[in-house]
Structures are given as C-alpha cells and as structure tokens.
Enzyme design. Structure first.
Site, PDB file in Angstrom:
ATOM      1  N   GLY A 127       0.901  -1.141   0.010  1.00  0.00           N
ATOM      2  CA  GLY A 127      -0.074  -0.171   0.095  1.00  0.00           C
ATOM      3  C   GLY A 127       0.940   1.240  -0.027  1.00  0.00           C
ATOM      4  O   GLY A 127       1.446   1.464  -0.940  1.00  0.00           O
ATOM      5  N   ASP A 128       0.605   2.115   0.992  1.00  0.00           N
ATOM      6  CA  ASP A 128       1.324   3.284   1.072  1.00  0.00           C
ATOM      7  C   ASP A 128       2.383   3.358   2.238  1.00  0.00           C
ATOM      8  O   ASP A 128       2.804   4.216   3.044  1.00  0.00           O
ATOM      9  CB  ASP A 128       0.508   4.404   1.222  1.00  0.00           C
ATOM     10  CG  ASP A 128      -0.398   4.361   2.586  1.00  0.00           C
ATOM     11  OD1 ASP A 128      -0.459   3.416   3.001  1.00  0.00           O
ATOM     12  OD2 ASP A 128      -0.978   5.578   2.931  1.00  0.00           O
TER      13      ASP A 128
END
Length: 187
Positions: A127-128
């Site tokens: 993801g981030d």
C-alpha cells in the site's frame, strides 16, 4: 582410386552436414540458455522487488535488516528502522484514481531513495507503507536529520498529470540495541 575419391567426398559432405547441424543445435541451446537466464532474472525480480516502485519488498527487507543487525553487532553501531506511512494517500486514490496513486507512490519511492544514504535500504512493504533501514549510526539520534529531510521532501507537491497533490508522512522509529535485535519486533 575413384572409389577413394567418392568415399572422401562422401565423408566431407557428411562433415559439412554434421557441422551445420551442430551449429544449429548450438544456436538453439544458446537461445534457450538466454531465455532461462532472462526468466531467472524475472523470477528474482518478482520475488524480491516491488513491481511498481522497484524498491525491495518485504522478503528482501528482512534480509537487508538481518545483514544490518549482524554488522551492528560487530561494530556496536546502531541501526534505525523507520516505518513510513503516507498521510493523505487514500484521498488521492479516491479522488484521482489508482493511476494517480501509482504516480504518487513512485515519486515517494524516488524521494525516499534520494534522501537516504547509498548503503541504507528503502523498501515498500505494501500500500502506502515503506520501511527504511538506516545503517551504521554512531549515535541513535543520527537518523533524525535524515528523517527531517524526508518529511520536508515528502511535503513538496507531486505532479500527477493535470493536478499537483500533496502527501505527508508519519514515521515510527525503532533503534537496534535500544528496542531489541529481532527484525520482526523492530519493524
């Protein structure tokens, strides 16, 4: 004598045919070997690198962290493990789409890589979320200037095509010898 000449020409013809066959076979073997090497490189890349950012992924991160901790045990220097989570990334994905999110992640990866030292590791673990392994610190607070630069660099606008967007970051830090030496626990 004519019989010997005919036999010699037959043998010579046979050698030429065998030579061409060997050359063709060698060419096919070489092509197959190159294909296998390319496939091996592709598999290695898929196993150890994030396909979007080309940063190390979780398995390679664990290996690099273990190497850093092993070196740290010998040199008595610290290793900082920095868990970076982007702030505002979900809104960019929701507002501008996943292609814009991919641009942001790629730019963040570039900025992180340019900010840390060459022997440090920047990994994307999903993801981030990114993890930095900052090696060879004489003092456990020596990572603070690097993290300050990262926070400043990440607040600069990112061009996603028709718009500029901003992200921030939250960074959690653990330090070897202070928080332990187990890679999983440090992350």
């Amino acid at each position: 004598q004519q019989l010997l000449l005919i036999a010699g020409l037959g043998a010579l013809t046979m050698l030429v045919v065998v030579g061409f066959t060997l050359r063709s076979t060698y060419s096919k073997v070489k092509t197959t070997q190159e294909y296998i090497e390319d496939l091996n490189d592709t598999l290695h890349s898929a196993a150890f690198y994030d396909p979007l950012t080309t940063l190390p992924n979780r398995p390679l991160l664990r290996d690099r962290l273990q190497q850093a901790l092993t070196l740290s045990a010998r040199t008595h220097h610290y290793v900082a493990i920095c868990y970076v989570d982007l702030d505002g990334f979900k809104e960019i994905n929701d507002t501008y789409g996943h292609d814009a999110g991919d641009i942001v992640l790629t730019e963040v990866a570039k900025r992180l890589t340019l900010t840390v030292r060459q022997h440090d590791t920047v990994a994307r673990i999903g993801g981030d979320e990114f993890v930095l392994v900052i090696n060879d610190l004489a003092n456990r607070d020596d990572c603070i200037p690097i993290l300050d630069r990262i926070l400043v660099d990440l607040t600069k606008p990112i061009d996603i095509g028709q718009h500029f967007v901003n992200v921030g970051a939250s960074i959690g830090v653990s330090v070897s010898q202070q928080h332990g030496t187990n890679p999983g626990a440090l992350i």
